[in-house]
Design an enzyme around this catalytic site. Structure first.
Site, short mmCIF file in Angstrom:
data_model
loop_
_atom_site.label_atom_id
_atom_site.label_comp_id
_atom_site.label_asym_id
_atom_site.label_seq_id
_atom_site.Cartn_x
_atom_site.Cartn_y
_atom_site.Cartn_z
N LYS A 114 0.81 -1.21 0.00
CA LYS A 114 0.00 0.00 0.00
C LYS A 114 0.85 1.27 0.00
O LYS A 114 0.51 2.25 -0.65
CB LYS A 114 -0.96 -0.01 1.19
CG LYS A 114 -2.07 -1.04 1.06
CD LYS A 114 -3.02 -1.02 2.23
CE LYS A 114 -4.12 -2.06 2.05
NZ LYS A 114 -5.08 -2.07 3.17
N LYS A 198 -7.29 -8.43 -9.95
CA LYS A 198 -8.27 -8.77 -8.92
C LYS A 198 -9.38 -7.73 -8.89
O LYS A 198 -9.14 -6.53 -9.05
CB LYS A 198 -7.56 -8.82 -7.56
CG LYS A 198 -8.45 -9.23 -6.40
CD LYS A 198 -7.63 -9.28 -5.11
CE LYS A 198 -8.49 -9.60 -3.91
NZ LYS A 198 -7.72 -9.63 -2.66
N LYS A 201 -12.14 -2.54 -5.03
CA LYS A 201 -12.66 -1.16 -4.99
C LYS A 201 -11.57 -0.13 -5.21
O LYS A 201 -11.81 0.95 -5.74
CB LYS A 201 -13.33 -0.91 -3.63
CG LYS A 201 -14.65 -1.61 -3.44
CD LYS A 201 -15.76 -0.99 -4.26
CE LYS A 201 -17.11 -1.59 -3.92
NZ LYS A 201 -18.20 -0.99 -4.69
#
Length: 335
Positions: A114, A198, A201
């Site tokens: 991230k 994948k 969101k």
């Protein structure tokens, strides 16, 4: 004989769960209510690592809770609650943070991924330490088993390390060491517009995601417009036919039919017929969930009452654990 205790959570970071959330997590939690002492939470403290507005957090927390109940979680058979309603989560997290090395926290792969995506300079301290809050979530309830996918196994290992460290350092068996509960393998559900990625969101386009709370018409259009591949054969082939393979996985997961049986069923059929069947399976699954969720959201007082019942059950367990942890660590009693 006491049932093993299971705990899991889901973040309220969007206005609806998507198909991957449903198949990979929530649907699999429902049968565990029959065999386990089950605790399920909407992890709103984790959600603030991505800085939602106050209105977004409040609305999305209720939407997430409504979907959990609508998918089949029963407040009579499991404890469904909001993480921040049990303040002991934050207290235990701080105690564990003070026992965790910087290098140990820095090795968590999800933080690396991230921070690489958003830029290390913009990553918050909360994002860095969230695996430790996750450890507190688990240890607070003396959890025996934690449903996890492959990407979370490292966090369970950290949780076990911290529990063992605390128990050893303070000479008390304060925490239960949890084990991963490997949920039924669900094939990776990918983006309808980019079947090599994948369904997510944070990275998929709106057209690539099937949301649980979407209108049937929108779901149907998305499936019918899903990227397919050259040739007309409806067969599973990750390398050469990733789009068709993804749709086969979706249909298999929703109907319980094996991919081999689906391949046999659609020999000689066109993509149009196949996609129509996939769309109908998605709509048939999601429509009743959406209807139940909307009813719950239309009565916020009742939804909040259901969450309060779960929080009360969770708080009773959490407070007992924290009394042991505070005493073991040497904090003075409050009375």
């Amino acid at each position: 004989m006491a049932r093993p205790r299971v705990l899991s959570g889901i973040q309220p970071t969007s206005d609806s769960f998507h198909l991957g959330n449903y198949l990979g997590a929530v649907r699999q939690w429902v049968p565990l209510q029959e065999t386990h002492d089950a605790f399920y939470m909407v992890v709103d403290l984790h959600a603030i690592t991505v800085t939602p507005t106050a209105a977004e957090l409040r609305a999305r927390t209720r939407v997430a809770a409504a979907q959990l109940f609508a998918c089949g979680l029963d407040p009579e058979r499991s404890s469904v609650f909001v993480q921040s309603h049990v303040r002991e989560h934050a207290e235990l997290a701080w105690m564990l943070i003070c026992m965790t090395g910087m290098g140990e926290a820095g090795r968590m792969t999800q933080f690396k991924d991230k921070s690489a995506k958003y830029g290390e300079g913009s990553a918050s301290v909360g994002l860095f330490t969230y695996p430790i809050l996750q450890a507190a979530d688990i240890l607070l309830y003396q959890t025996d088993q934690v449903p996890v996918g492959a990407d979370q196994k490292q966090h369970i290992e950290l949780t076990r390390d911290l529990a063992q460290r605390f128990n050893t350092r303070y000479g008390a068996k304060t925490f239960t060491l949890p084990n991963p509960y490997i949920v039924k393998e669900v094939e990776k559900i990918t983006d309808l517009q980019d079947p090599t990625a994948k369904m997510s969101k944070s990275s998929s386009s709106p057209q690539g995601i099937l949301d649980v709370l979407e209108e049937p018409g929108t779901l149907r259009k998305k499936v019918m417009r899903a990227v397919t591949d050259t040739g007309s054969e409806i067969v599973a082939d990750d390398e050469n036919k990733p789009g068709v393979t993804n749709l086969l996985r979706i249909l298999s997961a929703l109907t319980g039919t094996t991919i081999a049986d689906l391949e046999a069923r659609y020999v000689g059929a066109g993509y149009g017929t196949f996609k129509k069947d996939v769309a109908e399976a998605v709509i048939e699954t999601f429509a009743p969930i959406r209807e139940r969720a909307e009813k719950l959201l239309a009565n916020e007082a009742e939804l909040d009452r259901m969450l309060a019942v779960g929080a009360a059950k969770a708080r009773a367990v959490a407070q007992e654990t924290m009394e042991k942890a505070r005493d073991a660590m040497g904090f003075l009693p409050t009375h």
